[in-house]
Design a protein around this motif. Structure first.
Motif, short mmCIF file in Angstrom:
data_model
loop_
_atom_site.label_atom_id
_atom_site.label_comp_id
_atom_site.label_asym_id
_atom_site.label_seq_id
_atom_site.Cartn_x
_atom_site.Cartn_y
_atom_site.Cartn_z
N ILE A 198 -1.83 7.58 -4.39
CA ILE A 198 -0.82 7.31 -5.42
C ILE A 198 0.35 8.28 -5.28
O ILE A 198 1.51 7.87 -5.30
CB ILE A 198 -1.45 7.40 -6.83
N SER A 199 0.04 9.54 -5.14
CA SER A 199 1.08 10.56 -5.00
C SER A 199 1.96 10.29 -3.78
O SER A 199 3.20 10.37 -3.85
CB SER A 199 0.43 11.94 -4.89
N THR A 200 1.34 9.93 -2.68
CA THR A 200 2.08 9.63 -1.45
C THR A 200 2.99 8.43 -1.64
O THR A 200 4.17 8.47 -1.26
CB THR A 200 1.10 9.37 -0.28
N LEU A 201 2.47 7.37 -2.22
CA LEU A 201 3.27 6.15 -2.41
C LEU A 201 4.40 6.36 -3.40
O LEU A 201 5.49 5.81 -3.24
CB LEU A 201 2.38 4.98 -2.85
N LEU A 202 4.16 7.14 -4.44
CA LEU A 202 5.21 7.37 -5.44
C LEU A 202 6.30 8.31 -4.92
O LEU A 202 7.42 8.28 -5.42
CB LEU A 202 4.61 7.92 -6.73
N SER A 203 5.99 9.11 -3.93
CA SER A 203 7.00 10.04 -3.41
C SER A 203 7.78 9.45 -2.24
O SER A 203 8.81 9.98 -1.86
CB SER A 203 6.34 11.35 -2.97
N GLY A 204 7.30 8.35 -1.69
CA GLY A 204 7.96 7.75 -0.53
C GLY A 204 9.09 6.83 -0.92
O GLY A 204 9.15 6.31 -2.02
N LYS A 205 10.01 6.67 -0.01
CA LYS A 205 11.14 5.76 -0.20
C LYS A 205 10.92 4.53 0.66
O LYS A 205 10.56 4.65 1.82
CB LYS A 205 12.47 6.42 0.19
N ARG A 206 11.14 3.36 0.10
CA ARG A 206 10.99 2.11 0.85
C ARG A 206 12.36 1.69 1.35
O ARG A 206 13.36 1.87 0.68
CB ARG A 206 10.43 1.02 -0.06
N SER A 207 12.38 1.12 2.51
CA SER A 207 13.65 0.64 3.05
C SER A 207 13.67 -0.88 3.03
O SER A 207 12.64 -1.53 3.09
CB SER A 207 13.86 1.15 4.47
N ASP A 208 14.85 -1.44 2.96
CA ASP A 208 15.02 -2.88 2.91
C ASP A 208 15.23 -3.41 4.31
O ASP A 208 16.24 -3.14 4.93
CB ASP A 208 16.22 -3.22 2.02
N SER A 209 14.27 -4.18 4.78
CA SER A 209 14.40 -4.76 6.12
C SER A 209 15.22 -6.04 6.09
O SER A 209 15.56 -6.58 7.12
CB SER A 209 13.02 -5.07 6.68
N GLY A 210 15.52 -6.54 4.89
CA GLY A 210 16.24 -7.80 4.77
C GLY A 210 15.30 -8.99 4.69
O GLY A 210 15.69 -10.07 4.26
N LEU A 211 14.05 -8.82 5.08
CA LEU A 211 13.09 -9.91 5.06
C LEU A 211 12.49 -10.12 3.67
O LEU A 211 12.26 -11.25 3.26
CB LEU A 211 11.97 -9.62 6.07
N LEU A 212 12.29 -9.03 2.92
CA LEU A 212 11.63 -9.14 1.63
C LEU A 212 12.37 -10.05 0.65
O LEU A 212 11.73 -10.87 -0.01
CB LEU A 212 11.41 -7.75 1.04
N PRO A 213 13.68 -9.97 0.51
CA PRO A 213 14.35 -10.90 -0.40
C PRO A 213 14.14 -12.37 -0.02
O PRO A 213 14.02 -13.23 -0.88
CB PRO A 213 15.82 -10.51 -0.30
N LYS A 214 14.05 -12.65 1.26
CA LYS A 214 13.81 -14.03 1.71
C LYS A 214 12.40 -14.47 1.32
O LYS A 214 12.20 -15.59 0.85
CB LYS A 214 14.00 -14.14 3.23
#
Length: 148
Positions: free
Chosen positions: A115-131
């Protein structure tokens, strides 16, 4: 620092309550639900920073629920952990868009570290997720229309 909010969907009420109490002790705000049918609306209203889903749920599985959560506006990058006692299922779970998979039984240290690792990480937008999100929304609308 703002207290992070976690939402748990687990049909085992004892495990749900235990996880909520443990995570509160670690400084998180926690809400939970044992009914996946109600979970999507509750998650949308609660706006958690992270979601934990059991895989084996009545009516839905955690992967399907993960996909439905990803379709909610603003939830494209909210970390989602799927927990499962069924190791054979674990390998296919990343197809649903979860960020991590944790095998039951797990230790308190394992889940809090994840949980700590996931909450501290930043996600990047590959452009695929909105599709993908658009496709999922369209499918959900079709399913709703057919069930009415």
């Amino acid at each position: 620092m703002e207290t992070k909010k976690i939402f748990i969907v687990e049909d085992d009420l004892m495990l749900l309550k235990t996880l909520q109490e443990i995570l509160k002790l670690y400084g998180y705000q926690c809400q939970g639900c044992h009914d996946p049918e109600k979970a999507v609306k509750q998650i949308e209203h609660y706006r958690p920073d992270l979601v934990i889903l059991d895989y084996m749920l009545p009516e839905w599985n955690g992967g399907e629920l993960c996909s439905a959560i990803r379709a909610i506006d603003g939830f494209e990058y909210v970390p989602i952990i799927i927990i499962s006692a069924y190791t054979k299922i674990l390998f296919s779970l990343s197809d649903y868009g979860c960020d991590a998979i944790l095998e039951k039984p797990f230790s308190i240290q394992e889940i809090t570290r994840l949980i700590s690792t996931l909450l501290s990480g930043k996600r990047s937008d590959s452009g695929l997720l909105p599709k993908i999100k658009t496709v999922i929304k369209n499918v959900l609308q079709e399913v709703k229309a057919k069930s009415i």
